[in-house]
Write a protein that holds these residues in place. Structure first.
Motif, mmCIF file in Angstrom:
data_model
loop_
_atom_site.group_PDB
_atom_site.id
_atom_site.type_symbol
_atom_site.label_atom_id
_atom_site.label_comp_id
_atom_site.label_asym_id
_atom_site.label_seq_id
_atom_site.Cartn_x
_atom_site.Cartn_y
_atom_site.Cartn_z
ATOM 1 N N UNK A 173 1.018 -1.211 0.004
ATOM 2 C CA UNK A 173 0.015 0.125 -0.062
ATOM 3 C C UNK A 173 0.726 1.332 -0.056
ATOM 4 N N UNK A 174 0.354 2.123 -0.756
ATOM 5 C CA UNK A 174 1.188 3.563 -0.868
ATOM 6 C C UNK A 174 0.288 4.642 -0.941
ATOM 7 N N UNK A 175 0.533 5.635 -0.465
ATOM 8 C CA UNK A 175 -0.390 6.929 -0.410
ATOM 9 C C UNK A 175 0.217 8.125 -1.019
ATOM 10 N N UNK A 176 1.508 8.031 -1.367
ATOM 11 C CA UNK A 176 2.181 9.316 -2.396
ATOM 12 C C UNK A 176 2.948 8.630 -3.415
ATOM 13 N N UNK A 177 2.960 9.387 -4.392
ATOM 14 C CA UNK A 177 4.056 9.322 -5.584
ATOM 15 C C UNK A 177 5.197 9.939 -5.463
ATOM 16 N N UNK A 178 6.201 9.424 -5.124
ATOM 17 C CA UNK A 178 7.639 10.171 -5.053
ATOM 18 C C UNK A 178 7.722 10.987 -6.586
ATOM 19 N N UNK A 179 8.129 12.258 -6.698
ATOM 20 C CA UNK A 179 8.447 13.024 -7.538
ATOM 21 C C UNK A 179 9.720 13.316 -7.867
ATOM 22 N N UNK A 180 10.358 13.855 -6.821
ATOM 23 C CA UNK A 180 11.595 14.251 -6.652
ATOM 24 C C UNK A 180 12.533 14.203 -5.380
ATOM 25 N N UNK A 181 13.549 14.158 -5.077
ATOM 26 C CA UNK A 181 14.209 14.365 -3.853
ATOM 27 C C UNK A 181 15.177 15.341 -3.866
ATOM 28 N N UNK A 182 15.870 15.607 -2.707
ATOM 29 C CA UNK A 182 16.863 16.685 -2.417
ATOM 30 C C UNK A 182 17.663 16.110 -1.158
ATOM 31 N N UNK A 183 18.938 16.725 -0.851
ATOM 32 C CA UNK A 183 19.740 16.583 0.087
ATOM 33 C C UNK A 183 20.141 17.774 0.776
ATOM 34 N N UNK A 184 20.789 17.955 1.788
ATOM 35 C CA UNK A 184 21.369 19.035 2.437
ATOM 36 C C UNK A 184 22.681 19.182 1.991
ATOM 37 N N UNK A 185 23.063 20.555 1.413
ATOM 38 C CA UNK A 185 24.622 20.557 0.932
ATOM 39 C C UNK A 185 24.884 21.992 1.431
ATOM 40 N N UNK A 186 26.126 22.546 1.225
ATOM 41 C CA UNK A 186 26.702 23.846 1.543
ATOM 42 C C UNK A 186 27.048 24.677 0.299
ATOM 43 N N UNK A 192 24.001 15.249 -6.589
ATOM 44 C CA UNK A 192 23.559 13.745 -7.106
ATOM 45 C C UNK A 192 24.742 12.441 -6.947
ATOM 46 N N UNK A 193 25.994 12.902 -6.591
ATOM 47 C CA UNK A 193 26.908 11.890 -6.461
ATOM 48 C C UNK A 193 26.490 11.596 -4.841
ATOM 49 N N UNK A 194 26.213 12.475 -4.103
ATOM 50 C CA UNK A 194 25.921 12.181 -2.649
ATOM 51 C C UNK A 194 24.406 11.164 -2.705
#
Length: 481
Positions: free
Chosen positions: A171-184, A420-422
């Motif tokens: 069961x899934x209730x969200x469709x992942x569209x993008x992601x991101x991560x914390x950088x400096x 994106x390497x991270x």
């Protein structure tokens, strides 16, 4: 370089109707931007639905309504407009696509639902929806996710559950569209003015943070007394505050939830870790290494301060800063730097927090099947890849195969490739709300921001701040039992 477009307040919604590849402006509506926390508000506490919102309840059964977060750059809006246009040409279904900024979109959605006119699809860049308002109201989108199950990253799949580890398998209730991560992000040319190069940036935790204070001292002595070394937010109004502080908690090995999503705050070592993390964070404000206005910042203000060169470095959970200067080659490639965070104080690698953003479908929406069809179209690898690249790579793909596209790992792009390497190498961790939605409520209330703001402005002690946070966590989790 013209960044004014990106820096202007976003308070206008555009309602766009697509007919094939043609679009026409159906209307604009000026909205009062609410900057208060909305996470714990119930629909009864919100303003009543407008006449327009109620009237829209009569929309045609084959007209898809989508609410989408307003982009930080125009290209983000144009990218989703193109996807909608192509899908509409393919299906013959009319789409109303509305853009709202992050402060408007959840109240707008709740008002529309209150009026009996829920949108068919909602996408917001907030790390956690006001999940207490959505409980029991989201459609199962496993028909979209399961065909993609082997292609999504493990973090994206875990996040797609929406309601934590207790959601049944399949069961899934969200469709992942993008992601991101914390950088400096930092200014290379300001380092040079201070007598340093990127190679001089320390790779140990304490040395790394002290370095920016030293750069500030040199620049203030020779160039500009109003420049600050660090662009860290200290406000209860900015989601960046809790996102960055969550990264600090990871640095100090503070785990508030166990793998099953249960609270661990009664452990005295956890409380002490919170105290230590709060003291570490607030020291920079007290040492005047952060602009005094940081206690009142909104989400865009650390970007604004950085782009206006009021700070030498800042942390950001997306690539919105590079995207804002993408069309200025000199700034993008030569002046702006993007690097990973240093190892933890104990010297072990620090996982970067990853935030997965999902589109949701409401279970009382009139066009659920069409909504799922649109999302299934959007997450096709070739479609999603083009969409994300068209918005300057501000967000990264949540699908492993897309992440191997040379665009995302091209070393000639120092910002997109670093982030994106991270992600590709898996040096990331998800926010705790993925394990338990109750933690998402805590994040939406921005308790960390409230505590840090009070520590900066009222000199609240870290011990008192930790106790406030722990008490609120316990109350929220008790409500969710």
């Amino acid at each position: 370089m013209n960044t004014a477009r990106w820096l202007l307040p976003l308070s206008i919604s555009r309602l766009v109707s697509f007919q094939g590849r043609r679009w026409r402006l159906r209307g604009t509506m000026a909205l009062v931007v609410s900057l208060v926390a909305i996470a714990c508000s119930s629909p009864a506490q919100l303003p009543v639905a407008s006449e327009e919102e109620a009237a829209n309840g009569d929309r045609a059964a084959n007209e898809l309504t989508i609410l989408w977060d307003k982009g930080y750059v125009l290209e983000e809006d144009e990218a989703i407009e193109k996807v909608v246009s192509d899908w509409e040409a393919k299906t013959g279904i009319e789409v109303t696509l509305s853009f709202y900024n992050s402060a408007e979109i959840a109240p707008k959605t709740l008002r529309s639902r209150q009026a009996g006119n829920p949108p068919d699809i909602l996408l917001s860049v907030k790390s956690a929806y006001p999940i207490s308002d959505w409980q029991g109201k989201l459609a199962d989108v496993s028909a979209v996710i399961l065909p993609m199950r082997d292609r999504y990253s493990k973090d994206a799949l875990a996040s797609a559950k929406m309601f934590g580890t207790t959601v049944p398998e399949g069961e899934y209730y969200g469709v992942p569209i993008n992601q991101s991560s914390m950088h400096v992000h930092y200014w290379r040319d300001l380092l040079a003015t201070a007598g340093y190069t990127a190679a001089d940036i320390p790779t140990d935790w304490d040395g790394f943070w002290a370095f920016w204070q030293t750069v500030q001292s040199r620049l203030q002595a020779t160039q500009n007394a109003d420049i600050y070394g660090l662009g860290l937010p200290f406000s209860a109004s900015a989601a960046d505050t809790y996102q960055i502080f969550e990264q600090v908690l990871r640095a100090y090995n503070v785990r508030l939830l166990d793998e099953a999503g249960q609270l661990q705050v009664e452990d005295p070592t956890v409380r002490q870790g919170i105290v230590d993390s709060l003291n570490w964070y607030v020291q920079f404000y007290r040492q005047k290494s952060v602009p005094p206005q940081a206690v009142n910042w909104l989400d865009s203000d650390n970007n604004r301060a950085f782009l206006n060169r009021e700070v030498v470095m800042t942390l950001n959970p997306t690539l919105s800063i590079p995207a804002a200067v993408r069309n200025d080659a000199e700034t993008y490639f030569n002046q702006l730097g993007t690097i990973e965070l240093p190892p933890k104080p104990d010297g072990t690698p620090l996982p970067h927090l990853v935030i997965v953003r999902k589109a949701i479908v409401f279970n009382d929406g009139p066009n659920q099947e069409a909504a799922k069809d649109f999302l299934a179209y959007l997450v096709q690898p070739e479609v999603l890849n083009t969409f994300l690249k068209s918005s300057y790579g501000r967000f990264s793909p949540p699908i492993d195969a897309i992440a191997q596209d040379p665009f995302w790992l091209n070393e000639q792009d120092p910002h997109v490739s670093t982030v994106n390497r991270t992600l590709v190498e898996g040096r990331v961790e998800v926010l705790e709300n993925v394990r338990n939605p109750a933690y998402g409520v805590f994040l939406e209330e921005n308790v960390w921001g409230e505590v840090l703001q009070r520590m900066a402005v009222e000199n609240l002690s870290a011990e008192a701040g930790a106790d406030i946070a722990i008490a609120r966590l316990q109350a929220i989790f008790a409500e969710w039992q």
